[in-house]
Write a protein that holds these residues in place. Structure first.
Motif, PDB file in Angstrom:
ATOM      1  N   UNK A  52      -1.833 -29.622 -20.367  1.00  0.00           N
ATOM      2  CA  UNK A  52      -3.065 -29.573 -19.551  1.00  0.00           C
ATOM      3  C   UNK A  52      -4.460 -28.751 -20.478  1.00  0.00           C
ATOM      4  N   UNK A  53      -4.118 -28.302 -21.509  1.00  0.00           N
ATOM      5  CA  UNK A  53      -5.170 -27.613 -22.078  1.00  0.00           C
ATOM      6  C   UNK A  53      -5.899 -28.162 -23.072  1.00  0.00           C
ATOM      7  N   UNK A  54      -5.698 -29.426 -23.246  1.00  0.00           N
ATOM      8  CA  UNK A  54      -6.414 -30.606 -23.798  1.00  0.00           C
ATOM      9  C   UNK A  54      -6.615 -31.870 -23.190  1.00  0.00           C
ATOM     10  N   UNK A  55      -7.762 -32.473 -23.599  1.00  0.00           N
ATOM     11  CA  UNK A  55      -8.151 -33.582 -23.012  1.00  0.00           C
ATOM     12  C   UNK A  55      -7.360 -34.638 -23.387  1.00  0.00           C
ATOM     13  N   UNK A  56      -7.411 -35.913 -22.617  1.00  0.00           N
ATOM     14  CA  UNK A  56      -6.336 -37.071 -23.125  1.00  0.00           C
ATOM     15  C   UNK A  56      -6.844 -37.437 -24.721  1.00  0.00           C
ATOM     16  N   UNK A  57      -8.215 -37.401 -25.001  1.00  0.00           N
ATOM     17  CA  UNK A  57      -8.728 -37.889 -26.183  1.00  0.00           C
ATOM     18  C   UNK A  57      -8.112 -36.833 -27.077  1.00  0.00           C
ATOM     19  N   UNK A  58      -8.168 -35.622 -26.924  1.00  0.00           N
ATOM     20  CA  UNK A  58      -7.474 -34.524 -27.774  1.00  0.00           C
ATOM     21  C   UNK A  58      -6.182 -34.671 -28.003  1.00  0.00           C
ATOM     22  N   UNK A  59      -5.316 -34.947 -27.048  1.00  0.00           N
ATOM     23  CA  UNK A  59      -3.836 -35.114 -27.034  1.00  0.00           C
ATOM     24  C   UNK A  59      -3.509 -36.099 -28.096  1.00  0.00           C
ATOM     25  N   UNK A  60      -4.484 -37.272 -27.868  1.00  0.00           N
ATOM     26  CA  UNK A  60      -4.111 -38.578 -28.807  1.00  0.00           C
ATOM     27  C   UNK A  60      -4.269 -38.020 -30.209  1.00  0.00           C
ATOM     28  N   UNK A  61      -5.502 -37.504 -30.275  1.00  0.00           N
ATOM     29  CA  UNK A  61      -5.805 -36.885 -31.745  1.00  0.00           C
ATOM     30  C   UNK A  61      -4.697 -36.192 -32.301  1.00  0.00           C
ATOM     31  N   UNK A  62      -4.185 -35.258 -31.526  1.00  0.00           N
ATOM     32  CA  UNK A  62      -3.090 -34.476 -32.091  1.00  0.00           C
ATOM     33  C   UNK A  62      -1.703 -35.158 -32.474  1.00  0.00           C
ATOM     34  N   UNK A  63      -1.499 -36.250 -31.758  1.00  0.00           N
ATOM     35  CA  UNK A  63      -0.503 -37.255 -32.119  1.00  0.00           C
ATOM     36  C   UNK A  63      -0.647 -37.960 -33.342  1.00  0.00           C
ATOM     37  N   UNK A  64      -1.878 -38.263 -33.503  1.00  0.00           N
ATOM     38  CA  UNK A  64      -2.293 -39.062 -34.883  1.00  0.00           C
ATOM     39  C   UNK A  64      -2.041 -38.267 -36.159  1.00  0.00           C
ATOM     40  N   UNK A  65      -2.638 -36.756 -35.726  1.00  0.00           N
ATOM     41  CA  UNK A  65      -2.733 -35.735 -36.799  1.00  0.00           C
ATOM     42  C   UNK A  65      -1.223 -35.328 -37.372  1.00  0.00           C
ATOM     43  N   UNK A  66      -0.361 -35.174 -36.129  1.00  0.00           N
ATOM     44  CA  UNK A  66       1.144 -34.980 -36.346  1.00  0.00           C
ATOM     45  C   UNK A  66       1.570 -36.059 -37.163  1.00  0.00           C
ATOM     46  N   UNK A  67       1.422 -37.288 -37.033  1.00  0.00           N
ATOM     47  CA  UNK A  67       2.065 -38.298 -37.984  1.00  0.00           C
ATOM     48  C   UNK A  67       1.648 -38.381 -39.054  1.00  0.00           C
ATOM     49  N   UNK A  68       0.198 -38.049 -39.214  1.00  0.00           N
ATOM     50  CA  UNK A  68      -0.360 -38.028 -40.665  1.00  0.00           C
ATOM     51  C   UNK A  68       0.420 -36.583 -41.601  1.00  0.00           C
ATOM     52  N   UNK A  69       0.637 -35.675 -40.662  1.00  0.00           N
ATOM     53  CA  UNK A  69       1.470 -34.361 -41.215  1.00  0.00           C
ATOM     54  C   UNK A  69       2.760 -34.953 -41.720  1.00  0.00           C
ATOM     55  N   UNK A  70       3.323 -35.584 -41.112  1.00  0.00           N
ATOM     56  CA  UNK A  70       4.716 -36.054 -41.680  1.00  0.00           C
ATOM     57  C   UNK A  70       4.788 -36.669 -43.004  1.00  0.00           C
ATOM     58  N   UNK A  71       3.903 -37.256 -43.231  1.00  0.00           N
ATOM     59  CA  UNK A  71       3.615 -37.882 -44.878  1.00  0.00           C
ATOM     60  C   UNK A  71       3.261 -36.812 -45.681  1.00  0.00           C
ATOM     61  N   UNK A  72       2.923 -35.672 -45.345  1.00  0.00           N
ATOM     62  CA  UNK A  72       2.722 -34.624 -46.591  1.00  0.00           C
ATOM     63  C   UNK A  72       3.989 -34.004 -47.089  1.00  0.00           C
ATOM     64  N   UNK A  73       3.854 -33.858 -48.297  1.00  0.00           N
ATOM     65  CA  UNK A  73       4.803 -32.976 -49.082  1.00  0.00           C
ATOM     66  C   UNK A  73       4.449 -31.654 -49.026  1.00  0.00           C
TER      67      UNK A  73
END
Ligand code: FAD
Length: 462
Positions: free
Chosen positions: A127-148
């Motif tokens: 609840x501490x993030x807006x819908x758009x912020x939650x979606x952006x976190x999901x995208x950033x987490x997936x991008x983070x997965x690709x980092x070494x």
């Protein structure tokens, strides 16, 4: 003709923190005659306990995650696993105190689904993030997965810049990335190396569903890192010398090492310096490292713990994290400290607090007691029986961008001399996990050089 029996190899480990204890245990298990020398009267280094009246107090709240396989091995090895259990499933209550409509509780939880779906439901309802912020976190987490995390290019970049580039608003940084990152890295995103941040978030949140389940000691840290560790060391045949500082480490003319204390001079094949970077720099013999002064460029970061004993219970949960408040993480230490009489003892763990590590107790009291009352309504009518702080000015090495190239590995240029410590090149931030890993690595390197058979106890390293 009689066989010549060569004397067993010997080792001296300097420093009785988790790195030194681990090193000594491993070397002794492999048959070396080991002496562990620790300057303080107790083992445990930066993770210790002390008495205050009837209470046993930890110098700072320590937690670990299920993905901390080396620290879990350590707990197992000293017989402490049951005393520091891991929660069944990640569950972090997060209380936002800054909402005009009143505080709101959210939770970071996981399900049994595979990565990354294990966090999806919790993120979707955070609840501490807006819908758009939650979606952006999901995208950033997936991008983070690709980092070494081991990519040296990541070490020079700060985490905040990367988060910004990946669409993270200041609010997502505060309410999610820094909430976890400050506690694990001891730095805000702007002050943290992307390599170390990627290491923490990838391993903790994106490796296995249970990786971030949280464990913590239900007894004083000293019961584990001093009492049980000492018992394990002595059972393994290690000679443990506490309250004695090593003054110098020199090589004699026959290729052996002489380790000097006020009381004796130890003559040995192998030396492991498991001390912090400054002490290591002071003890290093000439020529042991190519650029020894780099050690002095590794900064440090403070952690403050604020301890409050109330005359009655004010918190029903074992811990929570706060947003919109100077309070960061709050833990119930009542049982672990031995407090009796119906009161409750809370420890506030405050990381990366460069601006208040030296603040007078009265100032900290005036700041934190009203905040606790704001966060915990029952505290408004409770009496404060005791208030004190513990300050660790050099709690961790600073995980600043560029720190990766300053951290040396276990091997030195001097044969028979090795380095250990959470600050060495473990790939981890300064943690109990990093300390134990460094000890395993240093012991492995020493045993390999001596031609002793040994197996790395961690599955993934084997
Ligand atoms: C307040 C606080 C909170 C923390 N929270 C967490 C947490 O939640 N989770 C986590 O994983 N980590 C946490 N950490 C970090 C963790 O405690 C450390 O990374 C880890 O304990 C470091 O272990 P070490 O063996 O590498 O070094 P140290 O613990 O520093 O051990 C080095 C030892 O060497 C000894 N020594 C130094 N010079 C000499 C000498 N000349 N002769 C003999 N002995 C010497 C010192 O006395 C010391 O005991 C926290 C640290 C602090 C301070």
């Amino acid at each position: 003709m009689t066989d010549r029996i060569s004397p067993p190899s010997s080792a001296v480990v300097v420093g009785g923190g988790l790195a030194g204890v681990t090193t000594a245990l491993r070397l002794a298990e492999a048959g070396l005659a080991v002496t562990l020398v620790e300057g303080r009267p107790r083992l445990g280094g930066l993770a210790f306990s002390f008495r205050r009246g009837d209470l046993t107090v930890d110098n700072g709240q320590h937690v670990y995650l299920r993905c901390c396989t080396a620290y879990r091995w350590f707990l197992d090895r000293i017989g402490g696993t049951a005393l520091a259990p891991v929660q069944d499933r990640l569950d972090v209550p997060v209380l936002d105190a800054a909402r005009p409509a009143g505080s709101r509780l959210g939770r970071l939880q996981r399900t049994a689904l595979p990565v990354p779906l294990h966090l999806a439901a919790s993120l979707a309802t955070y609840p501490h993030l807006s819908l758009a912020e939650r979606a952006s976190v999901g995208r950033a987490a997936l991008a983070l997965r690709g980092l070494d995390p081991a990519d040296p290019a990541l070490d020079g970049v700060d985490f905040a810049t990367w988060l910004h580039r990946h669409g993270q608003s200041p609010r997502t940084v505060e309410a999610l990335w820094d909430l976890v990152g400050v506690a694990t890295l001891n730095a805000r995103a702007a002050d943290a190396s992307l390599g170390l941040a990627a290491m923490v978030f990838k391993t903790g949140l994106l490796s296995e569903p249970g990786a971030a389940d949280i464990g913590w000691a239900r007894v004083p840290l000293g019961d584990l890192h001093d009492t049980l560790a000492r018992t394990a060391l002595e059972a393994a045949g290690v000679r443990v010398v506490t309250g004695t500082r090593v003054k110098d480490v020199v090589r004699d003319g026959h290729g052996r090492w002489l380790v000097g204390t006020d009381a004796e001079q130890l003559d040995t094949d192998t030396v492991v310096l498991a001390t912090a970077q400054r002490e290591t720099h002071a003890l290093l013999p000439d020529g042991a490292l190519d650029a020894p002064d780099r050690l002095l460029s590794i900064g440090t970061a403070p952690i403050l713990n604020v301890h409050v004993v109330y005359d009655r219970p004010v918190l029903r949960r074992p811990f929570f994290a706060a947003l919109g408040s100077p309070v960061q993480w709050v833990f119930d230490r009542t049982d672990a400290s031995g407090l009796t009489g119906g009161g409750q003892y809370l420890a506030l763990s405050q990381s990366a607090v460069q601006d208040e590590i030296d603040a007078p107790v009265a100032e900290l009291r005036a700041r934190y007691l009203p905040e606790l009352e704001r966060l915990l309504p029952p505290a408004r009518t409770a009496a404060v029986r005791d208030f004190f702080v513990t300050r660790e000015r050099t709690a961790t090495f600073a995980p600043a961008p560029g720190v990766g190239r300053l951290r040396p590995g276990a091997l030195t240029r001097a044969p028979g001399l090795y380095l250990a410590g959470a600050w060495t090149a473990t790939g981890w931030p300064a943690t109990m996990e990093g300390a134990v890993r460094s000890g395993l690595t240093a012991a492995g390197a020493a045993l390999a050089a001596l031609g002793r058979p040994h197996e790395h106890p961690l599955k993934e390293a084997a």
